[in-house]
Design an enzyme around this catalytic site. Structure first.
Site, PDB file in Angstrom:
ATOM      1  N   HIS A 141     -33.376  44.337   3.841  1.00 33.36           N
ATOM      2  CA  HIS A 141     -32.684  44.283   2.921  1.00 33.36           C
ATOM      3  C   HIS A 141     -31.897  45.146   1.693  1.00 33.36           C
ATOM      4  O   HIS A 141     -33.314  45.243   0.738  1.00 33.36           O
ATOM      5  CB  HIS A 141     -33.018  42.467   2.106  1.00 33.36           C
ATOM      6  CG  HIS A 141     -31.672  42.350   1.068  1.00 33.36           C
ATOM      7  ND1 HIS A 141     -32.008  41.651  -0.359  1.00 33.36           N
ATOM      8  CD2 HIS A 141     -30.311  42.326   1.209  1.00 33.36           C
ATOM      9  CE1 HIS A 141     -30.914  41.337  -0.985  1.00 33.36           C
ATOM     10  NE2 HIS A 141     -30.015  41.519  -0.120  1.00 33.36           N
ATOM     11  N   GLU A 153     -36.020  44.718   0.774  1.00 37.24           N
ATOM     12  CA  GLU A 153     -36.939  43.517   1.192  1.00 37.24           C
ATOM     13  C   GLU A 153     -36.814  43.502   2.053  1.00 37.24           C
ATOM     14  O   GLU A 153     -35.989  43.945   2.816  1.00 37.24           O
ATOM     15  CB  GLU A 153     -35.961  42.652   0.583  1.00 37.24           C
ATOM     16  CG  GLU A 153     -36.613  42.050  -0.827  1.00 37.24           C
ATOM     17  CD  GLU A 153     -35.381  40.891  -1.328  1.00 37.24           C
ATOM     18  OE1 GLU A 153     -36.519  40.437  -2.365  1.00 37.24           O
ATOM     19  OE2 GLU A 153     -34.330  40.927  -0.901  1.00 37.24           O
TER      20      GLU A 153
HETATM   21  N1  LIG Z   1     -22.787  44.968  -2.067  1.00 38.98           N
HETATM   22  C1  LIG Z   1     -23.326  44.371  -2.736  1.00 38.98           C
HETATM   23  O1  LIG Z   1     -24.424  44.320  -3.482  1.00 38.98           O
HETATM   24  C2  LIG Z   1     -24.878  43.932  -1.265  1.00 38.98           C
HETATM   25  C3  LIG Z   1     -26.147  43.992  -1.495  1.00 38.98           C
HETATM   26  C4  LIG Z   1     -27.338  43.784  -0.591  1.00 38.98           C
HETATM   27  C5  LIG Z   1     -26.975  43.531   0.555  1.00 38.98           C
HETATM   28  N2  LIG Z   1     -25.150  43.124   1.433  1.00 38.98           N
HETATM   29  C6  LIG Z   1     -25.067  42.760   2.488  1.00 38.98           C
HETATM   30  O2  LIG Z   1     -24.615  43.520   3.083  1.00 38.98           O
HETATM   31  C7  LIG Z   1     -23.443  43.570   4.042  1.00 38.98           C
HETATM   32  C8  LIG Z   1     -22.094  43.877   4.138  1.00 38.98           C
HETATM   33  O3  LIG Z   1     -21.951  43.987   2.904  1.00 38.98           O
HETATM   34  P1  LIG Z   1     -20.650  45.254   1.517  1.00 38.98           P
HETATM   35  O4  LIG Z   1     -20.652  45.015   0.828  1.00 38.98           O
HETATM   36  O5  LIG Z   1     -21.137  46.469   3.018  1.00 38.98           O
HETATM   37  O6  LIG Z   1     -19.639  44.862   2.439  1.00 38.98           O
HETATM   38  P2  LIG Z   1     -18.028  46.068   3.004  1.00 38.98           P
HETATM   39  O7  LIG Z   1     -17.023  44.860   3.251  1.00 38.98           O
HETATM   40  O8  LIG Z   1     -17.926  46.687   1.929  1.00 38.98           O
HETATM   41  O9  LIG Z   1     -18.243  46.661   3.909  1.00 38.98           O
HETATM   42  C9  LIG Z   1     -18.241  45.755   5.010  1.00 38.98           C
HETATM   43  C10 LIG Z   1     -17.733  46.201   6.721  1.00 38.98           C
HETATM   44  O10 LIG Z   1     -18.072  45.823   7.634  1.00 38.98           O
HETATM   45  C11 LIG Z   1     -16.848  46.512   8.749  1.00 38.98           C
HETATM   46  N3  LIG Z   1     -17.385  45.597   9.825  1.00 38.98           N
HETATM   47  C12 LIG Z   1     -16.851  43.675   9.899  1.00 38.98           C
HETATM   48  N4  LIG Z   1     -16.634  43.692  10.833  1.00 38.98           N
HETATM   49  C13 LIG Z   1     -17.469  44.562  11.654  1.00 38.98           C
HETATM   50  C14 LIG Z   1     -17.544  44.525  13.133  1.00 38.98           C
HETATM   51  N5  LIG Z   1     -17.621  43.427  13.637  1.00 38.98           N
HETATM   52  N6  LIG Z   1     -18.543  46.278  13.331  1.00 38.98           N
HETATM   53  C15 LIG Z   1     -17.498  46.786  12.349  1.00 38.98           C
HETATM   54  N7  LIG Z   1     -17.938  46.815  11.186  1.00 38.98           N
HETATM   55  C16 LIG Z   1     -16.949  45.637  11.369  1.00 38.98           C
HETATM   56  C17 LIG Z   1     -15.739  46.219   7.558  1.00 38.98           C
HETATM   57  O11 LIG Z   1     -15.036  46.820   8.058  1.00 38.98           O
HETATM   58  C18 LIG Z   1     -16.098  46.631   6.261  1.00 38.98           C
HETATM   59  O12 LIG Z   1     -16.228  47.747   6.227  1.00 38.98           O
HETATM   60  C19 LIG Z   1     -22.870  41.907   3.486  1.00 38.98           C
HETATM   61  O13 LIG Z   1     -24.002  40.918   4.773  1.00 38.98           O
HETATM   62  C20 LIG Z   1     -24.070  41.864   2.347  1.00 38.98           C
HETATM   63  O14 LIG Z   1     -23.632  39.793   2.277  1.00 38.98           O
HETATM   64  C21 LIG Z   1     -24.302  43.271   0.066  1.00 38.98           C
END
Ligand SMILES: NC(=O)c1ccc[n+]([C@@H]2O[C@H](COP(=O)([O-])OP(=O)(O)OC[C@H]3O[C@@H](n4cnc5c(N)ncnc54)[C@H](O)[C@@H]3O)[C@@H](O)[C@H]2O)c1
Length: 288
Positions: A141, A153
């Site tokens: 994480h 994490e």
């Molecule tokens: N944004 C934050 O602050 C944060 C912090 C820690 C963890 N996270 C976690 O990280 C993960 C991503 O979050 P994010 O903010 O980067 O989201 P985001 O929406 O910016 O990016 C997600 C990406 O995944 C792609 N995607 C979706 N389905 C897919 C597939 N089948 N194959 C390949 N790519 C695919 C989408 O096209 C998109 O570009 C989530 O699980 C979120 O909980 C986010």
């Protein structure tokens, strides 16, 4: 080269892009999977811009920027990930999307490939069941923005092999981050501590204990935090915090995670924080 010379990152969004960059900066080859070539190109362009900012600020040389970009490759087919040693999943926070993809990836990579998820709110133990041999599955994480936030994490699911945890701790250190090993419980460690605190602050504000500005000033100066809690909530996004704390509440029925009524109302009114210019510290006088 240390462990995991070729890393696959799933998703080239906010987190996937930052994680891919950090891993490539450690000298490793990275393949980033996306749903279309357009999304791969957008991710590469965002990374290129971020690194160009670093060159402008004197943090790295232009030649290093090009080397890092040269180690990152896009992919749109799961089969292109076959020879990676570590997978870091960072796609949309939806269990159905993650499970389907993790299961497909586990089917093409080697049996020894370690598979991880960057989920914030889903159960790592639950996601592990999507993968053949869940003992090689764990949470990794990162915090946003991944290139700048030092802590990661390493989340131990019920099924995770201790040797996998050990290798992930060493990997995290090798990319310049500070790992903490955490049990798989809602919010892991940082968000488990943060969510009840933010909920309490929202309730204090709703009870008119002090103005929003004074609450932030008191915490910054009195506790030495870099950001006040209401500024932080605006940055995180009120909708994002509500979703996270509601998920933790549903998983635990622990009232400390229950979203305060004012939070639900602000989200219902479309006040999502800094991203749409309306939150606790933005348009403050309209927020109640
Ligand atoms: N944004 C934050 O602050 C944060 C912090 C820690 C963890 N996270 C976690 O990280 C993960 C991503 O979050 P994010 O903010 O980067 O989201 P985001 O929406 O910016 O990016 C997600 C990406 O995944 C792609 N995607 C979706 N389905 C897919 C597939 N089948 N194959 C390949 N790519 C695919 C989408 O096209 C998109 O570009 C989530 O699980 C979120 O909980 C986010």
């Amino acid at each position: 080269m240390s462990d995991f010379p070729h890393v696959a990152v799933l998703g080239f969004g906010t987190m996937g892009g930052g994680i891919a960059q950090v891993v490539a900066q450690s000298g490793r080859r990275v393949t980033v999977l996306e749903t279309s070539q357009e999304r791969v190109d957008a991710g590469l362009a965002a990374m290129s811009d971020f690194l160009a900012g670093g060159v402008r600020r004197g943090k790295l040389k232009e030649a290093e920027r090009e080397e890092v970009l040269g180690r990152v490759h896009g992919a749109t087919e799961v089969a292109q990930l076959a020879d990676c040693a570590l997978v870091i999943e960072a796609v949309t926070e939806r269990p159905d999307v993650k499970r389907e993809l993790l299961s497909a990836v586990a089917g093409v990579v080697g049996e020894d490939t370690v598979i991880t998820t960057n989920t914030s709110a889903l159960s790592v133990t639950g996601l592990a069941t999507a993968v053949s041999d869940p003992s090689r599955f764990a949470g990794l994480h990162f915090f946003n923005p991944a290139p700048l936030m030092r802590v990661v994490e390493v989340v131990r699911a019920l099924q995770t092999d201790p040797e996998v945890v050990r290798r992930l701790v060493a990997f995290t250190t090798s990319i310049g981050k500070d790992p903490v090993v955490v049990k798989d419980r809602p919010g892991f460690l940082v968000n488990r501590l943060l969510m009840p605190y933010l909920n309490d602050v929202i309730q204090a504000y709703d009870d008119e204990l002090a103005t929003a500005e004074d609450i932030d000033t008191a915490v910054r100066l009195g506790l030495g935090h870099r950001l006040g809690p209401l500024e932080l909530l605006d940055l995180i996004g009120l909708d994002v915090h509500r979703h996270a704390t509601l998920s933790a509440y549903e998983a635990t029925l622990d009232s400390r995670f229950a979203p305060p009524p004012l939070l639900a109302q602000m989200v219902a009114a479309g006040r999502h924080g800094a991203k749409n210019g309306s939150g606790f510290r933005t348009s403050q006088e309209e927020s109640r």
